[in-house]
Every structure is written in structure tokens, then in C-alpha cells.
Design a protein around this motif. Structure first.
Motif, short mmCIF file in Angstrom:
data_model
loop_
_atom_site.label_atom_id
_atom_site.label_comp_id
_atom_site.label_asym_id
_atom_site.label_seq_id
_atom_site.Cartn_x
_atom_site.Cartn_y
_atom_site.Cartn_z
N LYS A 1 0.84 -1.19 0.00
CA LYS A 1 0.00 0.00 0.00
C LYS A 1 0.87 1.24 0.00
O LYS A 1 2.08 1.17 0.25
N THR A 2 0.27 2.37 -0.31
CA THR A 2 0.95 3.66 -0.22
C THR A 2 0.14 4.54 0.69
O THR A 2 -1.07 4.68 0.49
N GLU A 3 0.76 5.10 1.73
CA GLU A 3 0.03 5.93 2.67
C GLU A 3 0.86 7.14 3.04
O GLU A 3 2.07 7.04 3.26
N ALA A 4 0.18 8.29 3.13
CA ALA A 4 0.89 9.51 3.49
C ALA A 4 0.80 9.72 4.99
O ALA A 4 -0.27 9.55 5.59
N TYR A 5 1.95 10.03 5.60
CA TYR A 5 1.98 10.45 7.00
C TYR A 5 2.69 11.80 7.02
O TYR A 5 3.92 11.83 7.04
N ASP B 1 4.68 14.75 5.85
CA ASP B 1 5.55 14.92 4.68
C ASP B 1 6.29 13.62 4.34
O ASP B 1 7.12 13.60 3.45
N GLN B 2 5.97 12.55 5.08
CA GLN B 2 6.56 11.25 4.75
C GLN B 2 5.55 10.42 3.98
O GLN B 2 4.36 10.47 4.25
N LEU B 3 6.06 9.65 3.04
CA LEU B 3 5.19 8.80 2.24
C LEU B 3 5.66 7.36 2.41
O LEU B 3 6.82 7.04 2.11
N LEU B 4 4.77 6.50 2.93
CA LEU B 4 5.14 5.10 3.15
C LEU B 4 4.63 4.26 1.99
O LEU B 4 3.43 4.30 1.66
N THR B 5 5.50 3.50 1.35
CA THR B 5 5.08 2.54 0.33
C THR B 5 5.57 1.17 0.77
O THR B 5 6.76 0.98 1.01
N ILE B 6 4.62 0.23 0.88
CA ILE B 6 4.99 -1.14 1.23
C ILE B 6 4.86 -2.00 -0.01
O ILE B 6 3.82 -1.99 -0.66
#
Lengths: 370, 370, 370, 370, 370
Positions: free
Chosen positions: D100-104, D106-111
Motif C-alpha cells: 500500500k501507499t500511505e501519506a503520513y 511529509d513522509q510517504l510510506l510505500t509497502i
């Protein structure tokens, strides 16, 4: 039989984007250029990339057709000349790509898959990349030879609407011609299916099932080309790229219809192959049933008779029947009676037929009347 | 049996858009014109294209019905007279097209598929193209003969609402009549399915499976017409083409409902055909089972008895039983006992029944009570 | 068994829109009128259409319930009195229609399908059309008798919230009651499925498969009513028709939930029927396997023994064994040894069991522990 | 064989959100840091979390690669240093998560899920979490070892475009490299399927079916990784997170295409496995049929003959044939005639072939010509 | 086995909306109240509804947990105290409802389904209704006992984030804990499937198929809870109800991920059950094939030999062979030769193996190498 489907070429893992991966067996590029306006038309074989610069002259429409891509530096210099985005060039060269339409600035890339029947039963699939800009069209083909000769003839003849239009109409014509090329391929598969229809019932061999699986895989493969093509053409129709004028969008709507139609026929054929496979399986079951009937009839008739014969083959001293004169013919009569009884029983069950069986006749009438 | 589905006509690859591909067997066009207003009505056979010019007269509604399209120049001159877009004319002539609704300026093209049952079991499918403009309707039919006679009668009678309305109501009436024509066709297929329902259990022959496959293919074919028709009619309801007034859109909503209903019935029948096919396969399996039981019962009873008879058919010198007087009847009694024992065993297993079997009776009660 | 599903009534092809097609067997209409306000309530049988005019009186809510539609002129005069749109009246009379919600001016038509279990195994489906206007509700039913008696009782009792609300609450109550009527029908089918679950393994007869197909078809038929009902109720919840106030929309949301729930149960039952059918097929295969085993065991044991007996039944002059005294008992011992050997082999394979088989015991533990 | 699919790790029910559940077997983290700009590049093994603070220096792009997560306090202190949201850290550590891709902020998490073929037939799946911020990229890997060495080489070499770009391009490169890693895995499965294709017809053992099921489960498992990855990458392309600049979105579009392509290939392989399974089942049916034919032929020929021999083995006193001199040869001739008759019958049915059978030859021609 | 799925409770047809239908076996309500703020925390058993009024005090968060609903007047008075909408109360009491999230003014109702494994193979499903308001949470449970003890412990411990947050975080924690409760249930099913995997090939009994059907039905049932839960949680994440603050929505996004993951695992298991069922069917077919082979081998070897023995058991006077001295051993040699020939034929066909068969060895290598 699967080998046609498994495409072993794929981007090398971790490669730089825009890396051109050119296999050794890729044929050397041949460049053919056609320039035309309503009044004039020239066709030339191009040997030097510089000759292509005339394409930037707005007076005429230029179609540059590159067949084969087996020369990395040549591909790169074409990319430099026309200022192609590195990813666009990668999509053109790193085959196979999914059919798609993508905008790169004022250039519009459409990737389609061209099919041709080379020999009966062999479908040749080839990627064609169409790059459309204001007044030129670039087409990149995987191999020599294509289905676009009618387009070239129409440009040459000068009569059709094509010479009156700009590059967008040319791009439409090329895409339309390639998509119409699916019809004869599908027709051939359709005829093959008709041919197999009877055999599936009369002679269901394992080879036939393999053949059906082959057709199914071929259809899966065709569908992989046709489905994304729908979206690709639709993106040309619905998109708002300035390189395509509204008038040509109406024409592209027609191309989209053909995409839908071919995809529907493909699905229909797949359903039919599935139907034939079920018929095949049921034919096998029917065969086993038939074999069983023969065995059961033979065994059921003769095993009791053999038992009877065995009885009077016993060597007991005290078997009064053995000494009766009419015993032997009596045994024969008993045996014949038993056999006739069994046969009647099987005939009643519809397992054997002497012309007319009480059971199957009704159905046959039903089926024939239809 | 597939032949009805495979349509071999398709646009020639690379042909000029707007090219009219007319097969040789296409019948010569017959043109029939009906002009009517609330007060007045005339019907004429048209021999010259010029006669059609009256259609531009706004006083009345004109319905021009062209059956057959086997005359290229005539089709072209009709296209010129009504200023039909080349692609519109191509869709009309290059059959088969997917049912669809498309706007060309102030003209609205709706393509539907008309079905008729000509002979039992034969469904005739024909493309009808309806071109609607402000005060005229053009209909192009593939062949002579149609299902539109009730519409003509209603116009003639002058009583219905049709004479009070404009051309859009006429186009609606034509589309509605064609779509209602699917009901009797589906009804016939439904009755056929009812007829096959019993036979599938009582007499499962391979011919039956072929018949079921035929019905399935027929339904696939019907669906290919019905599904896009939903969208086509919906485009008329939801679209914003000025040629259709809001009041008529309410009527078209009703036509859309019928499209949905026919498509649902088609899907339902397809599920039923699949159900019948499964029943068929299970009937075959049941038959094999039944055949096997007969064989097993016969063999299991007589093979041991034959063995026993074989024992006393041996020629050993020293076989004391052979000389015992009651040995022969004793063997018979042993044999009968064995046979009765086996029969009891099979009866317990429910493989044979003498009226009442301990196993099957329970179920039968269950089934009957339902 | 299919006959319940095939509905032969359909609009006559080419009929005038708004044409009322009333079959001969349609029962004569009975009109029942209930007028109520928070304080007051009257219920009357209506004989003349003019009596219905009180419905236009805003003081109270009027529910006019028409059961049966076998009188064209009466239906027409009701339509005239309430100014029903011709298409609305057509939808009410020309049965069956798909469940739907449609707005006609200030009237809102909702068509639902009412189910009742009349006799065990027989589901009665009936179309109910609910016409909602500001202060009256018309309901049209196909036949006499319905599931709405609880609603009538609640109006009569005067205690519930129904008397405090307007016509939209009445329409909600009617729709909700009809949709809740699906629960007992589904429950009955569920119990039927539980009943069949064991029989499918213990006694798989062809009749059972037919029964399963019947249940499946019944579920298909139910689904045809339930699915569009979802949309119909949702259109009432989400729509913006002024006849339904926001408060009642909250109640309708509850009805929508019930629609979803019944449709889910229907799908679940369909999956279960499919599961039972597969179990059925596998039971048949198991049976054949069992039959085969009996045959194989019997034949494999006795055929070699019979061969042995046959050997010593030969009449050669020079067969030394025949003259040996212990030959006969030796043959018997050999035969018994062979038989015991075969039995051991089959027991090892798990084909026969004397209480404990080395193979099946492990599984049984597994299954029981679960 | 299923064990690879069932992942037993899951969040402990009722655990505090942000709880890090670290299994004992998780390897201790190894931290590797690469800092680069267009001119410069350094790579260091990191032993203390404080060393990571240089990442906040905007002059260069920093890639911090953490392999293994078996140290709770270290993970927590990394989380504190980079101000990772507790849920982000939980997703990184509590494996497996859906891609998934999720914004936290200014950080962007992509798993994403990384696949590698370790040994033939064994696919290693590993979760990689990519955290992208303005000028650094964190990657968290489950285990040591990955497919990202080509990326490290490209950074080191300094020639490619990667050194000219910012952190977003690095994140794209990592995601792209991981997704391209699916191609060789799919290719290997494809080759396995080609290898099984013949065996399915020639030698259908139960082990083969288990093998096919294994491949299917492997494909199901791959699909579980690939499908959500499509959405994850699409969210990077279409999203509006400021950390990804428009230019890199064009590159990501390419990665998205590869996701779609791999998912299509996976679906295609699943269809092929299903096809092979059906072929397998039909091969079994064919085998049974073949076995039955041998039995039926043997039994049908010899059972009648044995009966005949049994007849003349009877011991009746009055059997005139026994005394006729030519009786014995006559019986032999009758027997041979019967046998030849049966053989002819079976040959006609196509059950046995002496080189050429009247039935099968036609088909074979058909199949070969294809 | 179906009984767990068929839920017989359903709203009484035509009942007043808001009617509470309470079955007799419903347990009497037990009310447990927890009040907490960052500093303080009290837990009390509640006996009188009036005690609940403290919940309206904004100083602390109140969690009122009602287990059991078997007291109509108590439920009603709770409803009156908290001003619950009649339909909300109905949804809470009239079990089972579909999982959903619905807003009633400033209260937000979320219905989820809690699962617990009570005994191996028995899954207990229970409806939990969560009513969230600004500073209190009501939970209604069907029965005593739940999976929420970890939540209670976390509130008591006072260390976690839960005490720092408001009621929305509490509601999130409860929903999250319930949904995480699906993991161990799915894991148990997964282990059951692994256990059945071998048995399906080695010992395919009808009981096994029933067991597989049971697992499938259990999965269908779980899915019925999981799928709507996805939507329910998504409605909490995406909705705009003021009772949930943005920060908690981020946490709920995590819960949504778990919903998606459990639903994917459920689907995957369903596919595996289907795979096992197909393997089962093919194992049965294989068994029949094996049984047939034994029969065919036995019969094919001994039936011809028995025939030969029968020949020389005939009693013809003129059978010259009978008097030849070496005839008897010659017959034996012929017989042995025939038997060896048959055995060789069957060995070549791969039907019998003496350690190494020419056919099966190739495959075995293939399979093992994988």
C-alpha cells in the motif's frame, strides 16, 4: 504449445530507466519515409538519420516507418532527433509492452499489437508503436513485413480522404488497419472450431483436448492484446491531446467499435471452447458407458450359461439328469431361453437396439423435429 | 451448429473509412415512405431518390424504410440527399455492427438487432439502423420483411397517440417494437428447455448434449445483441440529443426496462442450460453406475457357482465326494444358498429392489412430500 | 419444474404504449379503502370509482388497495381519476415488471414482488405496485390475498407510530412488510437444504439432483425479484422525490438493509446448492467405485480358482497329478491359500474391512476429532 | 505445500496500536547508509543511530537501508529520530502488511513485496517498506539480502540519471527494481508449466495433480502481492504528495505498467493451470476408458468361447456331437470365427487398431494438418 | 452441518418499526461501566439505569458495556436515557444485522461481528453494536463473554495512549480488537486445511468431502461477516461524522487494512477448499482406475487360460491331442507363456510395476527435482 505465450523478454531487474535492451536476434532497422500533401507525394528509403529532418517541415505530412530495431545507436539517434522521451523510446524498444496510449508533451504514443496469420494455425504477433506529432507520424515495428500495405497504396493513389487530412488521420488509419487485421485471424479460429465440433463427439481423443487447449491459449493470448487496445483507442477518442482534431475522433470512435467487437468475439470463442471441452469430457464418459454396456451384455449372457454347462460337466456318480435322453436338448433350450430373456431385458433398458428401441425413439423424434 | 454465430463479414483490412462493402447476395433496396400528421397520412413505394425530398417539409413526419442494401450507388445517393456522415453510412451498410446510439450533428443513429423466429428452432437476426432527425426517420434493414407491421397499422388507423407526436415518438415506437420482438423468441427457447428437462434424466444421449450446446450458443448470440442494446437505449434515455423531447424519454425508459428484462431472462436461461448440462453429465454417471451394478450382480452370483461346478468337474481319481449319493443335491443346495446370500447382500446395499428396498424408500417419501 | 419460472405474459410486440393487456384469468378488482388520521380511522369496501374522490381531501391519509385487475374499464377510470401516467398504468397492469422506483410528476411508483408460501414447496410470487402521492397511497395487487394484514391491524389499533405519520410512512410500512415476507420463504428453503444434506451422501438418486435443480431455479427466481428490489428501495432512500420526507428515509434505510440481507442469503443458498450438487456427483463416483470393488474382489478371487479347477478338468491321458492320492486336498489347500492371499491384498489396499482396516482408521480419527 | 501461504504472524488481538511485535527469529538489524549528490557519494555501515542524523542535511540524498528488525529498542530509536508515526512503524515491523501507499505528513510510506527465487521451486517473499521524505529514503527489509544491488551499483558508478535526481527518483528506482524482480519468478513458473504440459497427458499421476495445485497456490500467493501493489504504485502516480515531483510520476507510470503486466501474466498462468487440471482429469477418464476396453475385449472374446468349451465338457450320455469325427475341428473353426468376428466388431468401433482404424485416421489427419 | 449458517431469527413480517423482538433464550443484561480520564479510572457493575447518567458528565470518557439483551423494559429504558433512535435500538436488539456504520444525529452506530473459537471446529459468532457519542461509548453484546479483556486491561494499566484520548479512540480500540479476533479463527481453519491436504489423496472418503463442504460453509459464513465490515470500517474512516477526530481516522485506516487482509485470506482459503475438492474428485477417479486395472489384469490373464483348460475338458471322442504324451506339459507351457506375455504387456503400459516401470520413472524424477 504454451511456448508462444510465454514471452521471456522482460526488463532487466534494476536497469536504468530508459535503458534499451536489444536482443541479438532483433533485425537491423529499415527506415521508409513517405511525405505527402493533397497535391504531392514522395516515398524514400532512408539511410541516414539526417534525411529525416524534413519531417519538421510543416508543408506536408511525413510518415516514417522503422521496421526492426536491432541497432542501438541508430534508435538512440532517432530518439535524439525527434526529442523522444527516454521512457517513450524504452517502451518502443523493450518489447513486449501492453497496448496503451500515453502523452509525452506534444507527442502521443500509441502502442498496439499487430496480428498476422503466417501459416495456418500460426499467429504472428508484433508490437507496433505509433508516435503522433503535429505533422509527422513515426511507426516502430518489431520485424519486417506488416499489414499496412493498403494504407501505403491509399496514400499513393491520392484519391481517398487520407491525402486531404493531417497526420492525426494517418495515425488513425494505421491503428484502424492494424485492428481490422484481427478479423481474419478470429475468422480462422472460428472455422477451426466449427471443424472440431463434430469430431468432439465422434472421435474424442486426448490429442483433441490438447488441440482445444491450444486454441484456448491462443485466444487468451489474443485477448491480452485486444483488451488493453480497447482502452488505448478509447484514450485516443476521449483524451484531449491537441494532436488529434475532433473530426478524427469521430473516425476513431469507429475503430473503438471494432476493438469492442473483436474482444466480444474472442470472449464468445472462449465460451465455445469451454463448451467443446465439456462435450469432450461427456463424450469420454459416454464411451466408457458404451464399453461397459458391451462388457455387461456379453458377461451377463454367457456367465450364467457357462455355469449351467459347468453343472453338467461335474463328475458326480449320482446325477440322474445325465442319463435322461432329452436332457441335452433341454439344456440347450434352457440356455437359449435365458439368452433371449437377457437380451430382451437389455433391449428394454435401451442398452441394445435392433433398429427400434422403445426408449431412444422418442428422443430421436424430439431432436429431429428441432 | 456454430455457423449461425460466426459472422464472416467484416470490414476489409485497411479499407478507406466510409467504404461501403456490399456482398453480392445482399437484396436490392426497396424503399417505402410513410408521411403523416395528426390529420393526414400517405404511404408510397419510392422508385427515385428525388421523391424522398418531401421529407424535408416540416409539416408532416416522414418515415422512410429501406429494406435491403444491395445497390451501392443508390445507398450513396440516399446518403448524399440526407447528408449522412460517411461513417454513419458505413455503419448502416457494413453489417454486422454492435447495437449502439451515436450522434452525428442533428442526426441520431441507433443500431438495434431485430430477431424473428422463421421456422421452429431457427432464429433470424437482422440489423436495423434507425436514423432520427427533427421530422423524419430513416430505417435501414438488412433483408425484406420485418416485425414492424403493427407500427404501420397504428399509423394508418390514426387513433393512437403516434399520429399526435413527432418523429422522435416514431423512432421510439420502432425501437420498442423491435425489442419486444425478443419476448416470443425467448419464450420459444424457454419451452424448448422445459421439453428437454425430463429427457436429460430419462434418455441422456450425446445428441442431447449437442442440442443443449446449440441452445447455449443461441443464447450467447442473443445476448450479444441484447447487452449492447441496453446501452444503446440508455444512451437515448439519458443522452441530451435535441431530437428527442423529454416526454418521449419517459417512454424510452419503458423500452429500457424491457431491454433489462430480456437480458435477465437470457442470463437465467443460460444458467438453466448449464444446470441441464450438469444433470446430463450426472445422468451419464448414473447410467454407468447402473450398468456396473448389473454386471457386478451377474458376475458376483455366477462366478463362484461356476467355480464350484468346476471343482466337481475335475478328474482326480481320489475325490470321495463324487461317490456320495447326496453330493449332487447338496451341491445344488449350496449353490442356491450362495445365490440367495449374494442377492440379499445386494438388496441390502440397495443395488436391487423387489418393490421395496430398505434404503431408497426413505428418500422417496422425502421427495414426494415436497 | 421450470414452468414456475417461465412467465409467458409479455407486452404484445408493437402494441401502443399504455396499452393494458389483461389476460382472461385475471380476477375482477376488489377495492378496499382505509382513511385515517391520528384521531380517526374508517375502512370501506368501494364499489364505485367516485367514492375514491375523498382521497384528495388533505385532512387524512388514504390507502386504496386494489386487488385483481381483471376489468379494463375500471382500471382505466381509476387511472383517469388519479391522473396516472399511461405508462404508470401500463406498468401496474402489464405484469410482470421488474421491481423499480420511478417518479411520475408528484407521484412515485414503486413496484415490488410479494412472496408467500402457500403450500410447502410452492412459492407464490405476486407483483405489488405502490403509488405514493402527498396524502394517499394506491396499491395494486395481482391477486386476492396478501401479507399486509399486520399493517391493517396496526392502522386499526391506533397505537403505533403509523397513525401519527403521513402517506410516505404508510408506503414505507407496506414496502417493508412485503420485503420482510421473504424471510420465512428463505427459511423454508434453508430447512429443505438441511434435510437434503445427508441424503445426498447416503442415497444419491437422479431424483435428488432434479430436486436440487428445482431449488436452484427457485432461488434464481427469487433473486430476480430481490436484486432489482435493492435498487428500487435504494432509489427511495437516496432519491429526492418530495413525497418522502427525510425522517421516513431513515426508516427506508432499514428496509434497504433487509433487501441486502435477503439477497445475501439467496446467494449463500445458491452456493450451498452448488456444493450439494458437487457432493452428489462425487457420491455417484464413490458408488461406482464401491460397485467396482465388489466386482473386482469377487472376480479376482474366483477367476484364478476356476482356472485351477479347469486345469484338472482336462481330459488328457497323461496327467500324472490325477492319480496322486493327496492331489485333490492339495488343490483345495492351494485354492484356499490363493483366496486368503487375495483377500489380504485387498484388505491391505483398504478395499475390504473386517472391522479395522489399516488405512481408513487414521482418517476416521481425524474426522471425529474435529 | 500450503504452509508457504499460511502466514501465522498477525497482530495480537487487542494490542495497543503502534505495538511492535517482533518474533524471536527476526534477524538483528544491519544499517547501511548511502549519501550521494551529483558530484559525490559515500557508503557507510552504521552502528549508532546518531550517525543517521546527517540525513537531515539537505545537501545530498541519503538512502538508509535497514535489513532485519530484530531489535525493538533500535527500531524505536530510529522511529524517534525520523519522527515516524507510531502506525507507520507498526506497519514496518508487524509483518506481513498488504502492499500500500500511505501519506503520513511529509513522509510517504510505500509497502511492497520483494520476491526472489532462492532454490528452484522455492519463492522467497519479503516485505520491503519504503519511507520517502524530501531528501532521504528509508528502506526496511525483513531479512538480509535483496535484489537491490543493481541500484547500489548505479549510484556508485555515478553515470546514470539517478545521481542527478532527488530522493523521489531513488524511491522510484527501488520500487521499480523490486517489481521487475517478479519477471524471472514468473518466467520460472512458466517454464515449469511447459514442462508439465506433456506429462499431464502421458503420465497423469495423483502426484502431478498435487504439483499443479502447488503451482496454483504459489500463483495465488504471488497475486496477493501483485494486486495491491498495482494500487500502491498507482497511488504514487496519481496521488498529490509533494515528495514526488511530476517528472518522477512519469517514470512511476512505467512501473505501474509493469505491475499490470505481471498481474496479467499471473492471471494467465492461473487459467493455464486450470486448463492443465482439466486435461489431467480427462486423461484419467481416458485411461479408465482404455483399461475398460482391454477388459471388455478380452472378456467378450473368451467368455463365449469358454461357454462353448463348457458345453462339450458336459457329461450327458446322449450328446450325438461328441461322437462325430469332425466335431472337434468344427468347434475350433466356430471358435476362431467368433473371435475374428468380435475382433472385427471392436476394430470397427475403433477400440483396437492394427495400424489403421477406419475411425481414428480421419482425426489424426485433421490434427496433424493444424 | 448447515445449521450454524441458517439463522432463523428475522424481523416479524409487518412489525412496527422499532419493535424489539427478544427471544426467550436471550440472557438477562449485565451492565458494566468504566469511566476514565488521563489521571483517573473507575469500573462498576451497574444495577440501575439511573447510575448511567454520569456518562453525560464531560469530564471523563465512559464505556458502558451491556452483555445480553433479554430484558425488554431495561433495554427500552437505556434507549430512553441515551435518546437512542427507535431504529438504532431495533438494530441493536433484533439480531442478526449486517455489519454497518450509520449516523443517528450526534450518535454513530457501528455494528460488527465478533468471532471466537470456543471449542476446536466451533466458531462462535456474536453481534456487537458500538454506539459512539462525544464522550461515551455504548457496546451491546449478544451473550456474556467477549474478546475485549485486553482493552479493559489497557484502560486499567493507564500506561497506553488510550487514557490520553477521547471516546472515539475507545470505539476504535474496541472495533480493532474485535476485527483482530478473526486472525486466530482463520489460522485455525488454515491449519485444518493443511491437515486435510494429504488425506485427500491418500484416503478420499465421502466423509472427507462433507468435511470440506463444512469448512467451505464456515468460510462463507465468515465472509458474510467480514465483507460488510470492510464497508462499515471504511465508512468510519471516510465519513465526516464529528464524533471521530482526524487523528483517530488514521488509526481506523489501519483497522480497515486488517479488514481487507482477513477478507483476502478468506477468499484464498475458499479457493483452496475448491482446489482440495477437485483433488478429491480426481482421487476418486484415480481409485476407480486402479480398481479397474486390478480387475482387468486378473481377468485378462485368467480368462484365456480358463478357456484353454475348457478346450481340453471337452468330451469329444476324436481329440487327438488328448492322447499325446507331452500334450499336458505343452498346455502348461502355453499357459505360462500367455500369462507372461500379458504381464509384459501390462507392465509396458505402466499398469503394473516391479520396482521400475518404463513409464512412471521419468515423471517421478521430474516431481522429485522440484
Amino acid at each position: 504449445m504454451f511456448s508462444a505465450i510465454f514471452d521471456k523478454r522482460h526488463p532487466q531487474s534494476g536497469a536504468r530507466p530508459g535503458t534499451l535492451v536489444i536482443p541479438k536476434e532483433a533485425p537491423a532497422p529499415r527506415i521508409h519515409m513517405i511525405r505527402y500533401s493533397a497535391e504531392d507525394m514522395t516515398a524514400t528509403e532512408v539511410n541516414h538519420v539526417e534525411e529525416l529532418k524534413v519531417a519538421f517541415d510543416n508543408q506536408a505530412v511525413t510518415w516514417i516507418d522503422i521496421q526492426g530495431y536491432g541497432d542501438k545507436s541508430l534508435m538512440q539517434s532517432i530518439g535524439d532527433l525527434f526529442e523522444l522521451h527516454p521512457l517513450l523510446l524504452e517502451d518502443v524498444v523493450n518489447i513486449p509492452q501492453r497496448p496503451k496510449t500515453e502523452a509525452y508533451g506534444d507527442q502521443l504514443l500509441t502502442i498496439v499489437r499487430m496480428v498476422r496469420v503466417e501459416r495456418p494455425g500460426e499467429i504472428d504477433m508484433e508490437q507496433v508503436s505509433i508516435v503522433l506529432c503535429k505533422n509527422y507520424v513515426l511507426t516502430f515495428q518489431e520485424r519486417y513485413g506488416d499489414v499496412l500495405d493498403p494504407v501505403r497504396r491509399r496514400i499513393r493513389s491520392g484519391k481517398g480522404v487520407i491525402r486531404q487530412h493531417r497526420a492525426d488521420f494517418l495515425a488513425y488509419t494505421i491503428a484502424d488497419t492494424i485492428i481490422d487485421g484481427y478479423y481474419p485471424v478470429l475468422e480462422q479460429i472460428g472455422e477451426h472450431l466449427i471443424g472440431l465440433e463434430d469430431i468432439v463427439v465422434t472421435d474424442p481423443t486426448p490429442e483433441l483436448l490438447i488441440e482445444l487447449n491450444q486454441i484456448k491459449n491462443r485466444l487468451i493470448n489474443l485477448r491480452r492484446g485486444i483488451w488493453p487496445q480497447r482502452e488505448a483507442v478509447n484514450a485516443m477518442v476521449r483524451g484531449d491531446h491537441p494532436a488529434i482534431c475532433p473530426e478524427v475522433r469521430i473516425y476513431l470512435r469507429d475503430t473503438y467499435d471494432h476493438c469492442v467487437q473483436t474482444s466480444e468475439v474472442t470472449e464468445m470463442y472462449r465460451e465455445m471452447v469451454t463448451g467443446l471441452m465439456n462435450t469432450y469430457l461427456s463424450s469420454i464418459a459416454n464411451r466408457t458407458n458404451e464399453v461397459m454396456k458391451v462388457l455387461t451384455i456379453m458377461a451377463s449372457i454367457f456367465i450364467p450359461l457357462t455355469f449351467l454347462a459347468g453343472i453338467y460337466g461335474m463328475n458326480f456318480e449320482h446325477m440322474p439328469e445325465l442319463h435322461v435322453e432329452w436332457a441335452y436338448p433341454a439344456v440347450w433350450i434352457t440356455m437359449l431361453g435365458t439368452a433371449v430373456g437377457m437380451l430382451t431385458y437389455f433391449w428394454r433398458k435401451g442398452w441394445i437396439s435392433f433398429g427400434t428401441s422403445p426408449k431412444s425413439s422418442r428422443t430421436r423424434r424430439k431432436v429431429e423435429s428441432d
